[in-house]
Design a protein around this motif. Structure first.
Motif, PDB file in Angstrom:
ATOM      1  N   ILE A 209      28.361  81.197  20.698  1.00 13.14           N
ATOM      2  CA  ILE A 209      26.957  81.098  21.090  1.00 13.14           C
ATOM      3  C   ILE A 209      26.787  81.822  22.419  1.00 13.14           C
ATOM      4  CG2 ILE A 209      25.073  79.512  21.632  1.00 13.14           C
ATOM      5  CD1 ILE A 209      26.508  77.392  19.958  1.00 13.14           C
ATOM      6  N   THR A 210      25.938  82.857  22.436  1.00 10.43           N
ATOM      7  CA  THR A 210      25.803  83.717  23.614  1.00 10.43           C
ATOM      8  C   THR A 210      24.337  83.999  23.941  1.00 10.43           C
ATOM      9  OG1 THR A 210      25.775  85.850  22.458  1.00 10.43           O
ATOM     10  CG2 THR A 210      27.932  84.889  22.902  1.00 10.43           C
ATOM     11  N   GLY A 211      24.140  84.698  25.051  1.00 11.66           N
ATOM     12  CA  GLY A 211      22.803  85.136  25.466  1.00 11.66           C
ATOM     13  C   GLY A 211      22.896  86.472  26.162  1.00 11.66           C
ATOM     14  N   HIS A 212      22.418  86.561  27.418  1.00  8.54           N
ATOM     15  CA  HIS A 212      22.627  87.686  28.327  1.00  8.54           C
ATOM     16  C   HIS A 212      21.815  88.943  28.009  1.00  8.54           C
ATOM     17  CE1 HIS A 212      24.677  90.039  31.372  1.00  8.54           C
ATOM     18  NE2 HIS A 212      25.199  90.865  30.497  1.00  8.54           N
ATOM     19  N   ALA A 213      21.586  89.271  26.747  1.00  6.79           N
ATOM     20  CA  ALA A 213      20.975  90.550  26.389  1.00  6.79           C
ATOM     21  C   ALA A 213      19.457  90.551  26.498  1.00  6.79           C
ATOM     22  CB  ALA A 213      21.387  90.956  24.975  1.00  6.79           C
ATOM     23  N   HIS A 214      18.847  89.393  26.704  1.00  4.92           N
ATOM     24  CA  HIS A 214      17.387  89.289  26.847  1.00  4.92           C
ATOM     25  C   HIS A 214      16.642  89.874  25.654  1.00  4.92           C
ATOM     26  CE1 HIS A 214      17.414  88.794  31.540  1.00  4.92           C
ATOM     27  NE2 HIS A 214      18.410  88.168  30.955  1.00  4.92           N
TER      28      HIS A 214
END
Length: 278
Positions: A209-214
């Protein structure tokens, strides 16, 4: 002799121009403040029967954004979906205009809804020592578990690993994965998605589960995201589900902004992941 006359702004043109400016302003506010909840279902033969139907709400990349007074709209969305746990996958603050109190207040409210697990993003790593101490102390006091390169076993038998943002590509996940039984469902929280093929899948976690890339900041039909941190233009991982080998990765579009203050066709997002048994 005057060859060119300066065009006059008639009353009608002024009204039309003003209307366009107002509509564009409303559109931009909507694009950056309209909260969406995206649901995904992850099915695995490793899912314990005790975890069938288990739900995980992901909060990512808040960057000190506010949705209503004291983030009331954000909290309301989370409550409505009644998750079993909440995971906060980094960049809850923004190192360029840091507001520790907003982050801690959100943690206090979220922890009253469900058990919360937090990992750092790059913006937390960039904080100075005083800001870091205040943030982490506040997060712990709120009752949120900081998974700092740690694996915990949830009550339903799921193994949950959290990676600090400065330990995404140095073999930390491989080392932590040694303690996870092969037949256990292994979920990993990692702030940045671009290490899927070259690092994450080497340890064969079931779900990341990740994010960061907007979300790629600006999204276009048939193209997707336009630009993302550490991936540059036309990034590969910006939103939704990706697979590599036996590993599935979900990328949240996140909630706030940082260097680029505007989203287009890319509304702020909470992810709700439903874990199912085969």
């Amino acid at each position: 002799m005057q060859l060119f006359r300066k065009p006059k702004l008639t009353k009608k043109k002024i009204i039309i121009l003003s209307a366009i400016i107002v509509l564009l302003t409303i559109f931009c506010i909507f694009q950056n403040k309209y909260l969406t909840v995206t649901e995904y279902t992850f099915t695995s033969s490793k899912t314990p029967q005790t975890a069938d139907g288990f739900t995980i709400m992901q909060i990512s990349d808040l960057h000190n954004a506010k949705f209503g007074k004291n983030n009331s709209r954000l909290i309301s969305k989370i409550k409505k979906n009644a998750p079993d746990i909440i995971v906060i996958t980094g960049d809850i603050v923004d190192s360029n205009h840091t507001n520790i109190d907003t982050a801690i207040d959100l943690c206090n409210q979220a922890a009253k809804i469900a058990p919360c697990y937090y990992i750092t993003g790059n913006h937390e790593i960039w904080l100075d020592d005083t800001e870091s101490e205040k943030l982490y102390s506040g997060i712990r006091s709120a009752g949120v578990t900081i998974l700092d390169n740690t694996t915990v076993i949830l009550d339903n038998g799921i193994y949950l690993t959290g990676l600090g943002d400065d330990h995404l590509y140095n073999g930390t996940l491989a080392e932590l994965s040694k303690s996870v039984p092969e037949n256990a469902l292994h979920i990993v929280l990692a702030h940045e998605p671009q290490y899927l093929d070259e690092e994450y899948t080497l340890s064969s976690p079931d779900l990341i589960i990740t994010g960061h890339a907007h979300g790629g900041q600006f999204r276009l039909p048939f193209i997707g995201g336009i630009v993302a941190p550490d991936q540059g233009f036309f990034p590969k991982y910006t939103s939704g589900e990706y697979k590599s080998g036996d590993t599935t990765m979900y990328v949240s579009r996140g909630l706030g902004n940082s260097v680029i203050p505007l989203r287009l066709f890319n509304t702020p997002e909470l992810n709700l992941l439903k874990i199912k048994a085969e």
